[in-house]
Design a protein around this motif. Structure first.
Motif, short mmCIF file in Angstrom:
data_model
loop_
_atom_site.label_atom_id
_atom_site.label_comp_id
_atom_site.label_asym_id
_atom_site.label_seq_id
_atom_site.Cartn_x
_atom_site.Cartn_y
_atom_site.Cartn_z
N UNK A 45 0.86 -1.19 0.00
CA UNK A 45 0.00 0.00 0.00
C UNK A 45 0.89 1.24 0.00
N UNK A 46 0.35 2.32 -0.53
CA UNK A 46 1.06 3.61 -0.55
C UNK A 46 0.00 4.67 -0.35
N UNK A 50 3.72 11.91 1.07
CA UNK A 50 4.03 12.60 2.31
C UNK A 50 4.05 11.65 3.51
N UNK A 51 3.98 10.36 3.23
CA UNK A 51 3.94 9.36 4.32
C UNK A 51 5.15 8.43 4.22
N UNK A 140 -7.36 13.10 -5.27
CA UNK A 140 -7.09 14.40 -4.65
C UNK A 140 -7.79 14.52 -3.30
N UNK A 141 -9.02 14.07 -3.23
CA UNK A 141 -9.76 14.12 -1.97
C UNK A 141 -9.14 13.19 -0.93
N UNK A 142 -8.70 12.03 -1.37
CA UNK A 142 -8.08 11.07 -0.45
C UNK A 142 -6.77 11.60 0.10
N UNK A 143 -5.94 12.18 -0.77
CA UNK A 143 -4.65 12.71 -0.34
C UNK A 143 -4.80 13.92 0.58
N UNK A 144 -5.98 14.54 0.58
CA UNK A 144 -6.22 15.68 1.46
C UNK A 144 -6.59 15.24 2.88
N UNK A 149 -6.18 8.82 8.85
CA UNK A 149 -7.39 8.42 8.14
C UNK A 149 -7.05 7.66 6.87
N UNK A 150 -5.99 8.08 6.20
CA UNK A 150 -5.57 7.36 5.00
C UNK A 150 -5.09 5.95 5.33
N UNK A 151 -4.36 5.81 6.44
CA UNK A 151 -3.92 4.48 6.86
C UNK A 151 -5.12 3.58 7.15
N UNK A 152 -6.09 4.12 7.83
CA UNK A 152 -7.29 3.34 8.14
C UNK A 152 -8.04 2.97 6.87
N UNK A 153 -8.10 3.89 5.92
CA UNK A 153 -8.76 3.61 4.64
C UNK A 153 -8.03 2.51 3.89
N UNK A 154 -6.70 2.57 3.86
CA UNK A 154 -5.91 1.54 3.17
C UNK A 154 -6.12 0.19 3.82
N UNK A 155 -6.16 0.15 5.15
CA UNK A 155 -6.40 -1.12 5.86
C UNK A 155 -7.77 -1.69 5.52
#
Length: 250
Positions: A45-46, A50-51, A140-144, A149-155
């Motif tokens: 996952x990526x 910025x992470x 764009x919305x996801x990267x914002x 929250x992005x980690x949780x979404x990826x999981x």
């Protein structure tokens, strides 16, 4: 001139042995090649450029060492690392490839490169997911979103994918022959190379126009089975090869 093609390493911080195998690959195997193509899913996952933590930096450093030594590096997005961006390319010295991408084998023989997921058209559920995640506005919305929250979404996406795939037939998750024919005829090629399906093989077949064609499927890397895969190009000859992940330095 040697060119290597790999895909579906699915590197992640909690699989350090596989990460070390990749670092060994870059040192002992890729270093002898003029060009390296990574056809998607280098990472499990990526969540954004910025992470970048210690794990990601290890991989970036290995890729950067390759390009600084004169190697040409091309990276295609996969269905797991579709958020790889310009910062990643800048840090590694890579060129981000479109999917599909058309290159030359030499002597004007074209080769079509793909990750392969767009060919699995029978899996309608996944194709809808792919269309959403490749949409620039969705990205764009996801990267914002904040990193957590992005980690949780990826999981959640990984868990959902595993659950969904467990109930799908093998045929649905493989490429659709008609989709292969269509893209190869559209791009006027007789050779296709892709990953994604985790089914390494070389397929000889005929297209709808009765032309003889060849499809190379580069396999995924599996530490528990001690096997990695690559397609090696020497001149205009392509060869699918496997190797031991544990014996790369030896």
């Amino acid at each position: 001139m040697t060119t290597l093609f790999i895909a579906d390493l699915h590197l992640q911080a909690d699989a350090p042995e596989l990460t070390q195998a990749f670092l060994d690959y870059m040192t002992w195997r890729a270093s002898g090649a003029d060009t390296l193509y990574i056809l998607g899913d280098l990472f499990e996952s990526w969540i954004g450029d910025d992470a970048i933590g210690e794990f990601e930096q290890q991989v970036i450093d290995a890729l950067r060492a390759y390009t600084r030594a004169g190697g040409h590096l091309y990276v295609m997005h996969g269905n797991r690392d579709f958020l790889l961006g310009g910062r990643f390319a800048e840090l590694t010295g890579a060129v981000l490839l479109d999917d599909p991408a058309l290159i030359s084998l030499g002597d004007d023989a074209p080769l079509l490169l793909m990750h392969g997921d767009s060919l699995c058209t029978q899996d309608e559920e996944y194709m809808a997911f792919r269309a959403m995640t490749r949409d620039p506005q969705w990205q764009q919305q996801t990267l914002a979103l904040p990193l957590e929250q992005r980690r949780q979404l990826a999981d959640r996406m990984r868990e959902g994918s595993g659950t969904a795939n467990s109930s799908k037939s093998d045929d649905i998750m493989d490429v659709t022959p008609e989709a292969v024919d269509d893209i190869m005829l559209k791009c006027h090629v007789r050779t296709l190379l892709h990953g994604h399906t985790h089914r390494p093989d070389v397929h000889d077949f005929r297209l709808h126009d009765d032309e003889v064609a060849k499809r190379f499927v580069v396999g995924d890397w599996r530490w528990n089975e001690d096997i990695g895969w690559e397609v090696r190009q020497e001149g205009i000859t392509l060869t699918l090869e496997s190797f031991s992940l544990r014996e790369l330095p030896y």
